[in-house]
Enzyme design. Structure first.
Site, mmCIF file in Angstrom:
data_model
loop_
_atom_site.group_PDB
_atom_site.id
_atom_site.type_symbol
_atom_site.label_atom_id
_atom_site.label_comp_id
_atom_site.label_asym_id
_atom_site.label_seq_id
_atom_site.Cartn_x
_atom_site.Cartn_y
_atom_site.Cartn_z
ATOM 1 N N GLN A 57 62.567 47.673 -42.773
ATOM 2 C CA GLN A 57 62.223 46.986 -41.533
ATOM 3 C C GLN A 57 61.714 47.926 -40.461
ATOM 4 O O GLN A 57 61.179 47.480 -39.440
ATOM 5 C CB GLN A 57 63.437 46.222 -41.008
ATOM 6 C CG GLN A 57 64.557 47.127 -40.497
ATOM 7 C CD GLN A 57 65.801 46.360 -40.116
ATOM 8 O OE1 GLN A 57 66.525 45.888 -40.983
ATOM 9 N NE2 GLN A 57 66.046 46.236 -38.811
ATOM 10 N N CYS A 107 66.233 42.353 -38.981
ATOM 11 C CA CYS A 107 67.045 42.309 -40.195
ATOM 12 C C CYS A 107 67.260 40.874 -40.663
ATOM 13 O O CYS A 107 67.317 40.590 -41.858
ATOM 14 C CB CYS A 107 68.386 42.984 -39.947
ATOM 15 S SG CYS A 107 69.308 42.306 -38.537
ATOM 16 N N HIS A 158 74.182 42.714 -37.960
ATOM 17 C CA HIS A 158 73.153 43.069 -38.936
ATOM 18 C C HIS A 158 73.120 42.037 -40.059
ATOM 19 O O HIS A 158 74.162 41.638 -40.587
ATOM 20 C CB HIS A 158 73.458 44.451 -39.505
ATOM 21 C CG HIS A 158 72.378 45.013 -40.384
ATOM 22 N ND1 HIS A 158 71.042 44.998 -40.029
ATOM 23 C CD2 HIS A 158 72.425 45.597 -41.605
ATOM 24 C CE1 HIS A 158 70.327 45.563 -40.994
ATOM 25 N NE2 HIS A 158 71.150 45.925 -41.959
ATOM 26 N N ASN A 166 70.101 46.017 -48.543
ATOM 27 C CA ASN A 166 69.781 46.295 -47.151
ATOM 28 C C ASN A 166 68.268 46.361 -46.975
ATOM 29 O O ASN A 166 67.512 46.263 -47.958
ATOM 30 C CB ASN A 166 70.444 47.604 -46.714
ATOM 31 C CG ASN A 166 70.644 47.688 -45.211
ATOM 32 O OD1 ASN A 166 70.170 46.853 -44.460
ATOM 33 N ND2 ASN A 166 71.337 48.724 -44.758
#
Length: 341
Positions: free
Chosen positions: A141, A147, A284, A305
């Site tokens: 990102q 996110c 997040h 992630n």
């Protein structure tokens, strides 16, 4: 051998032994920094350039402090996970949180929505949706706080593959640029549920190749916005504060989850099952793409992630599962949801 020669030989042996002993003593006294890059080497590796000498000096100090923390942590043999110097090593933890973590947490009141996996009675002992072909490669990102978009897209990519048999990389940038009329605000943060709502109202999402990621807020490309490559019919929230419910969902498909990723140990996580201290201030969005049990018997969630492959285990983290707190480690069981198709 003459007496003189013997004496010379003895002196040489003593000198050698003395040098060896001195080397051993010095090596014990010096900090074990040989395995860590200095700041200049790190800058070259990650292409980091600073405005001026003052900023470079400030960043060097932050870098050295972080290296010291990582080194001290890794010297504790009782830890179940390791830290490593990565591309975030010149950022203070506060700067890191500000740049990356923009999940807009909301009130975790139990949802009244349906949970179609409620009556699941048996799940596999482990699951890895990567091995089932339902997870696209790790994305990054960058410094955009979106996110939430990456989490929602990863979950949608998963259900699309499960329903169609085709794994397609979908566009986060479309969400960043076009999903701005409600809660979601591009790089300034958003929510996965609201992203799902936008996708439903938009009748789908286009591919990443059609609408590539830029990492900044942009103007919505209406042509590509209507060029849908995948659709969903709805979404459901996993019952809050229930790891058992989350397990049923993740056993069935990749699931969007929110976590507290604010700690420095999360910033520098490298490998192993993360069992560190963290709160439940959700900041997040990530995606649970599996679960399992480590060799030492620690149960974990497998989490994708969006910080690139240089972070964690090639972009993934294993987070402890079945903890005492009903919220789950770092609040992972507080705000989970998944798209339906």
């Amino acid at each position: 051998m003459s007496t003189k020669t013997r004496a010379t030989f003895t002196c040489l042996i003593l000198l050698f032994l003395s040098a060896s002993l001195i080397s051993q003593v010095v090596s014990r006294l010096l900090p074990e920094t040989s395995s860590y890059e200095n700041h200049e080497q790190w800058m070259a590796r990650y292409g980091r350039v600073y405005r001026d000498a003052t900023e470079k000096e400030q960043r060097s100090k932050v870098y050295q402090d972080n290296v010291q923390h990582i080194q001290s942590f890794n010297n504790d043999i009782g830890k179940t996970y390791k830290l490593a110097v990565n591309k975030f090593a010149d950022l203070t933890n506060e700067e890191f949180r500000t740049q990356r973590n923009r999940f807009l947490a909301h009130d975790c009141t139990p949802s009244n929505s349906a949970f179609k996996y409620e009556n699941v009675t048996a799940v596999p002992s482990s699951m890895d949706w990567r091995k089932k072909g339902a997870v696209t490669p790790i994305k990054d990102q960058g410094q955009c706080g979106c996110c939430w978009a990456f989490s929602a897209v990863a979950a949608m990519e998963g259900i699309t593959q499960l329903k169609t048999g085709k794994l397609v990389s979908l566009s986060e940038q479309e969400l960043v640029d076009c999903d701005t009329s409600g809660v979601d605000q591009g790089c300034e943060g958003g929510l996965m549920d609201n992203a799902f709502e936008f996708i439903i109202s938009n009748k789908g999402l286009t591919t990443e190749s059609n609408y590539p990621y830029k990492g900044v807020d942009g103007t919505c490309n209406s042509n590509e916005e209507s060029n849908n490559a995948a659709t969903i019919t709805g979404y459901e929230d996993v019952p809050a504060k229930s790891e058992s419910a989350l397990l049923k969902a993740v056993a069935s498909q990749p699931v969007s989850v929110a976590i507290d990723a604010s700690g420095s140990d999360f910033q520098f996580y490298s490998s192993g099952v993360f069992t560190g201290e963290c709160g439940t201030e959700l900041d997040h969005g990530v995606t649970a793409v599996g679960y399992g049990t480590s060799d030492d018997g620690t149960k974990y969630w497998l989490v994708k992630n969006s910080w690139g492959t240089s972070w964690g285990e090639e972009g993934y983290i294993m987070m402890q599962r079945d903890v005492d707190a009903k919220e789950g480690i770092c609040g992972i069981a507080m705000q989970a949801s998944y798209p339906t198709a």
